[in-house]
Motif scaffolding. Structure first.
Motif, PDB file in Angstrom:
ATOM      1  N   ASN A   1      -1.625  -3.468  15.453  1.00  0.00           N
ATOM      2  CA  ASN A   1      -1.075  -2.047  14.781  1.00  0.00           C
ATOM      3  C   ASN A   1      -0.790  -1.022  15.414  1.00  0.00           C
ATOM      4  O   ASN A   1      -1.053   0.163  14.959  1.00  0.00           O
ATOM      5  CB  ASN A   1      -2.024  -1.886  13.400  1.00  0.00           C
ATOM      6  CG  ASN A   1      -1.931  -3.055  12.449  1.00  0.00           C
ATOM      7  OD1 ASN A   1      -1.051  -3.588  12.295  1.00  0.00           O
ATOM      8  ND2 ASN A   1      -3.088  -3.354  11.735  1.00  0.00           N
TER       9      ASN A   1
ATOM     10  N   VAL B   1      -1.110   8.549   3.290  1.00  0.00           N
ATOM     11  CA  VAL B   1      -0.073   8.973   3.363  1.00  0.00           C
ATOM     12  C   VAL B   1       0.846   9.115   2.051  1.00  0.00           C
ATOM     13  O   VAL B   1       1.696  10.050   1.599  1.00  0.00           O
ATOM     14  CB  VAL B   1       0.665   8.099   4.399  1.00  0.00           C
ATOM     15  CG1 VAL B   1       2.405   8.173   4.178  1.00  0.00           C
ATOM     16  CG2 VAL B   1       0.377   7.997   5.796  1.00  0.00           C
TER      17      VAL B   1
ATOM     18  N   THR C   1       1.408   1.622  18.009  1.00  0.00           N
ATOM     19  CA  THR C   1       2.808   1.968  17.749  1.00  0.00           C
ATOM     20  C   THR C   1       3.559   2.158  19.009  1.00  0.00           C
ATOM     21  O   THR C   1       4.823   2.290  19.323  1.00  0.00           O
ATOM     22  CB  THR C   1       2.936   3.550  17.138  1.00  0.00           C
ATOM     23  OG1 THR C   1       2.339   4.473  17.900  1.00  0.00           O
ATOM     24  CG2 THR C   1       2.581   3.416  15.855  1.00  0.00           C
TER      25      THR C   1
ATOM     26  N   LEU D   1       4.397  14.160   9.376  1.00  0.00           N
ATOM     27  CA  LEU D   1       4.600  12.855   9.705  1.00  0.00           C
ATOM     28  C   LEU D   1       6.198  12.414   9.348  1.00  0.00           C
ATOM     29  O   LEU D   1       6.883  13.100   8.822  1.00  0.00           O
ATOM     30  CB  LEU D   1       3.843  11.914   8.560  1.00  0.00           C
ATOM     31  CG  LEU D   1       2.235  12.026   8.273  1.00  0.00           C
ATOM     32  CD1 LEU D   1       1.905  11.094   7.249  1.00  0.00           C
ATOM     33  CD2 LEU D   1       1.614  11.685   9.657  1.00  0.00           C
TER      34      LEU D   1
ATOM     35  N   GLU E   1       9.990   7.445   8.545  1.00  0.00           N
ATOM     36  CA  GLU E   1       9.508   6.042   8.737  1.00  0.00           C
ATOM     37  C   GLU E   1       7.996   5.494   8.490  1.00  0.00           C
ATOM     38  O   GLU E   1       7.830   4.766   7.752  1.00  0.00           O
ATOM     39  CB  GLU E   1       9.618   5.695  10.332  1.00  0.00           C
ATOM     40  CG  GLU E   1       9.581   4.198  10.533  1.00  0.00           C
ATOM     41  CD  GLU E   1       9.704   3.729  11.815  1.00  0.00           C
ATOM     42  OE1 GLU E   1       9.463   2.531  12.244  1.00  0.00           O
ATOM     43  OE2 GLU E   1       9.958   4.778  12.841  1.00  0.00           O
ATOM     44  N   ARG E   2       7.120   6.424   8.748  1.00  0.00           N
ATOM     45  CA  ARG E   2       5.713   6.145   8.342  1.00  0.00           C
ATOM     46  C   ARG E   2       5.755   5.975   7.058  1.00  0.00           C
ATOM     47  O   ARG E   2       4.953   5.246   6.114  1.00  0.00           O
ATOM     48  CB  ARG E   2       4.675   7.138   8.990  1.00  0.00           C
ATOM     49  CG  ARG E   2       4.759   7.253  10.610  1.00  0.00           C
ATOM     50  CD  ARG E   2       3.867   6.022  11.059  1.00  0.00           C
ATOM     51  NE  ARG E   2       4.459   5.833  12.589  1.00  0.00           N
ATOM     52  CZ  ARG E   2       4.222   4.559  13.160  1.00  0.00           C
ATOM     53  NH1 ARG E   2       3.663   3.540  12.370  1.00  0.00           N
ATOM     54  NH2 ARG E   2       4.567   4.467  14.322  1.00  0.00           N
TER      55      ARG E   2
ATOM     56  N   HIS F   1      -5.007  10.119  13.720  1.00  0.00           N
ATOM     57  CA  HIS F   1      -5.319   8.610  13.222  1.00  0.00           C
ATOM     58  C   HIS F   1      -6.767   8.721  13.100  1.00  0.00           C
ATOM     59  O   HIS F   1      -7.165   8.347  11.877  1.00  0.00           O
ATOM     60  CB  HIS F   1      -4.936   7.579  13.996  1.00  0.00           C
ATOM     61  CG  HIS F   1      -5.368   6.309  13.569  1.00  0.00           C
ATOM     62  ND1 HIS F   1      -4.822   5.348  12.589  1.00  0.00           N
ATOM     63  CD2 HIS F   1      -6.530   5.517  14.084  1.00  0.00           C
ATOM     64  CE1 HIS F   1      -5.376   4.229  12.376  1.00  0.00           C
ATOM     65  NE2 HIS F   1      -6.606   4.427  13.043  1.00  0.00           N
TER      66      HIS F   1
ATOM     67  N   THR G   1      -5.394   4.694   5.593  1.00  0.00           N
ATOM     68  CA  THR G   1      -4.264   5.381   6.088  1.00  0.00           C
ATOM     69  C   THR G   1      -2.850   5.374   5.368  1.00  0.00           C
ATOM     70  O   THR G   1      -2.253   6.382   5.085  1.00  0.00           O
ATOM     71  CB  THR G   1      -3.587   4.872   7.637  1.00  0.00           C
ATOM     72  OG1 THR G   1      -3.503   3.554   7.569  1.00  0.00           O
ATOM     73  CG2 THR G   1      -4.902   5.512   8.622  1.00  0.00           C
ATOM     74  N   THR G   2      -2.741   4.178   4.809  1.00  0.00           N
ATOM     75  CA  THR G   2      -1.402   3.959   3.916  1.00  0.00           C
ATOM     76  C   THR G   2      -1.559   4.927   2.532  1.00  0.00           C
ATOM     77  O   THR G   2      -0.958   5.347   2.148  1.00  0.00           O
ATOM     78  CB  THR G   2      -1.279   2.482   3.539  1.00  0.00           C
ATOM     79  OG1 THR G   2      -1.178   1.790   4.687  1.00  0.00           O
ATOM     80  CG2 THR G   2      -0.212   2.424   2.485  1.00  0.00           C
TER      81      THR G   2
ATOM     82  N   LYS H   1       7.445   3.127   5.345  1.00  0.00           N
ATOM     83  CA  LYS H   1       6.473   1.876   5.805  1.00  0.00           C
ATOM     84  C   LYS H   1       5.236   1.961   4.827  1.00  0.00           C
ATOM     85  O   LYS H   1       4.970   0.818   4.270  1.00  0.00           O
ATOM     86  CB  LYS H   1       5.891   1.882   7.012  1.00  0.00           C
ATOM     87  CG  LYS H   1       5.261   0.570   7.462  1.00  0.00           C
ATOM     88  CD  LYS H   1       4.933   0.697   8.874  1.00  0.00           C
ATOM     89  CE  LYS H   1       4.229  -0.698   9.384  1.00  0.00           C
ATOM     90  NZ  LYS H   1       3.986  -0.596  10.766  1.00  0.00           N
ATOM     91  N   ALA H   2       4.774   2.949   4.659  1.00  0.00           N
ATOM     92  CA  ALA H   2       3.449   2.894   3.709  1.00  0.00           C
ATOM     93  C   ALA H   2       4.020   2.615   1.992  1.00  0.00           C
ATOM     94  O   ALA H   2       3.276   1.777   1.454  1.00  0.00           O
ATOM     95  CB  ALA H   2       2.882   4.285   3.771  1.00  0.00           C
TER      96      ALA H   2
END
Length: 453
Positions: free
Chosen positions: A120, A328, A122, A350, A353-354, A234, A324-325, A357-358
């Motif tokens: 996972n 966010v 980046t 942030l 895109e993050r 993170h 983390t999801t 994705k979340a």
């Protein structure tokens, strides 16, 4: 020659496809071994579906079981289970890379891309040093855990068995698998129920679960903190969210089970608090318990269900949508309510895109659990909440159960196998593995507006 080269390139597997096929191969190999008569104390072959269920549960570090692994498996079966847990927890790509490093074989760019997907990450930067750290951290933590647990088990069983139990349970707990061998004793309860008033075993287990669930990126950050004097964004998010979830789960379970005569009520105040904390920590992926999950009040079961859905940190041995999801999503809502365009965490913005994705990962996970529960309510005879609990546990690779796993039909078991596989791989990764190669849009369409809320 050109056509042949293009065909060869077309059949080349993408990193998500490689991960998916790799896990399938590991599960099939484990299934064959666990199904053999020599792996079972009865001397007879285990039904292949049951063997596949256990192999999938171990490789996906879940912990759900349709048999008593302590009583029904021989040493061969138990050791095979332990290997599956270790490979599943660290990831087969990690294990393969470490073998290649030992053999001094060059790691290709394509293999680095697969590792990036598996961990996972980046970026490809520092991926090989990270893999080396993963193995070192894992072996050291598991070894310390094994010594501590073995020392405790020596007070109640022969030295050889105590060491064996220490190693097995340290690997199982650190990798958030949740399997145990205590069913080997007919007069003992499964999991850690016998240690409901043993602070030593509970504290060691809590530490192992937390270390396994934080993720190797965070562990690396913490270990090098004295030199760097800083943590990555993170790590800050994972640590903050993990503490908040542990406290939340502990308080909820402590309050609702305080007067429950079947769980915490008979214990002292200190033991109540410690058991509530263990259940809170374990709920997010480990699957261990010191109380009968089926005896918990529905409010506690639902709180545990929510914790299972969230899960552990990215790059860890745990499952779920990841902490983390959740963070966010929460801060995206806060930014929207405050009328702000950017989502900011620890003074860092942030990218969109993050956030997308979340949202995607959460919605896919939610719909998968809903659909799976709806299907199983028509094929299984269990009540709704236990079925929802079991489905969430399988998808989040937690392994907690209300005690109905062995009552599932063949279809139900096969369905849970698929859920465990999808949960371990991740819905988005699996979608990329099944989808055709994405193509960029040649043009953008005019913007439209719809009313929200």
């Amino acid at each position: 020659m050109l056509n042949y080269s293009n065909k060869k390139r077309a059949f080349r597997l993408t990193p998500p496809q490689t991960l998916a096929i790799g896990f399938i191969v590991i599960i099939l190999i484990g299934s064959v071994i666990l199904a053999t008569p020599s792996a079972n104390t009865s001397g007879e072959a285990l039904p292949f579906l049951d063997a596949m269920f256990i192999a999938a549960s171990a490789a996906c570090v879940t912990g759900l079981s349709v048999i008593n692994v302590g009583m029904d498996f021989t040493t061969l079966g138990q050791v095979s289970l332990m290997v599956l847990i270790q490979v599943g927890g660290l990831g087969f790509t990690t294990m393969a890379t470490l073998i290649a490093i030992v053999l001094r074989r060059r790691i290709s760019f394509r293999e680095r891309l697969i590792l990036q997907e598996a961990m996972n990450q980046t970026t490809l930067e520092g991926i090989i040093p990270l893999i080396k750290k993963v193995m070192i951290y894992s072996l050291v933590i598991e070894a310390v855990g094994a010594v501590l647990l073995a020392a405790r088990f020596m007070t109640e069983m022969p030295v050889g068995r105590a060491i064996y139990f220490g190693v097995f349970h340290s690997i199982s707990i650190f990798n958030n698998a949740g399997f145990d061998l205590f069913g080997m004793y007919p007069d003992r309860s499964a999991s850690l129920i016998e240690y409901v008033e043993d602070p030593f075993v509970m504290i060691v287990s809590i530490i192992l679960i937390i270390l396994g669930g934080l993720g190797f990126i965070v562990l690396s950050d913490l270990i090098t903190y004295r030199q760097n004097k800083r943590l990555t964004l993170h790590s800050k998010v994972v640590l903050s969210a993990s503490v908040a979830l542990i406290v939340f789960g502990t308080i909820i379970i402590f309050i609702f089970e305080y007067t429950n005569p079947n769980t915490l009520q008979p214990l002292s105040f200190g033991h109540k608090l410690l058991n509530a904390m263990l259940q809170s920590v374990s709920s997010r992926s480990a699957g261990l318990s010191t109380v009968d999950i089926g005896e918990l009040r529905q409010a506690s079961q639902f709180a545990i269900l929510l914790l299972m859905f969230v899960g552990a940190a990215p790059g860890s041995t745990g499952g779920g949508i990841k902490v983390t999801t959740l963070v966010v999503l929460i801060f995206a809502v806060i930014a929207m309510l405050r009328g702000r365009e950017d989502v900011v965490l620890f003074r860092r913005r942030l990218d969109q895109e993050r956030i997308h994705k979340a949202i995607t990962f959460t919605l896919l996970s939610f719909f998968l659990i809903v659909i799976a529960t709806m299907v199983l309510t028509t094929t299984e005879s269990a009540p709704f909440l236990p079925l929802l609990f079991e489905v969430t546990s399988a998808f989040a690779t937690t392994g907690m159960s209300t005690g109905i796993t062995d009552q599932f039909s063949s279809f139900g078991k096969a369905f849970l196998i698929v859920l465990m596989f999808v949960g371990r791989l991740g819905p988005v990764t699996l979608a990329f593995a099944l989808a055709r190669k994405p193509e960029k849009d040649k043009f953008r369409r005019p913007e439209g507006r719809i009313t929200i809320g």
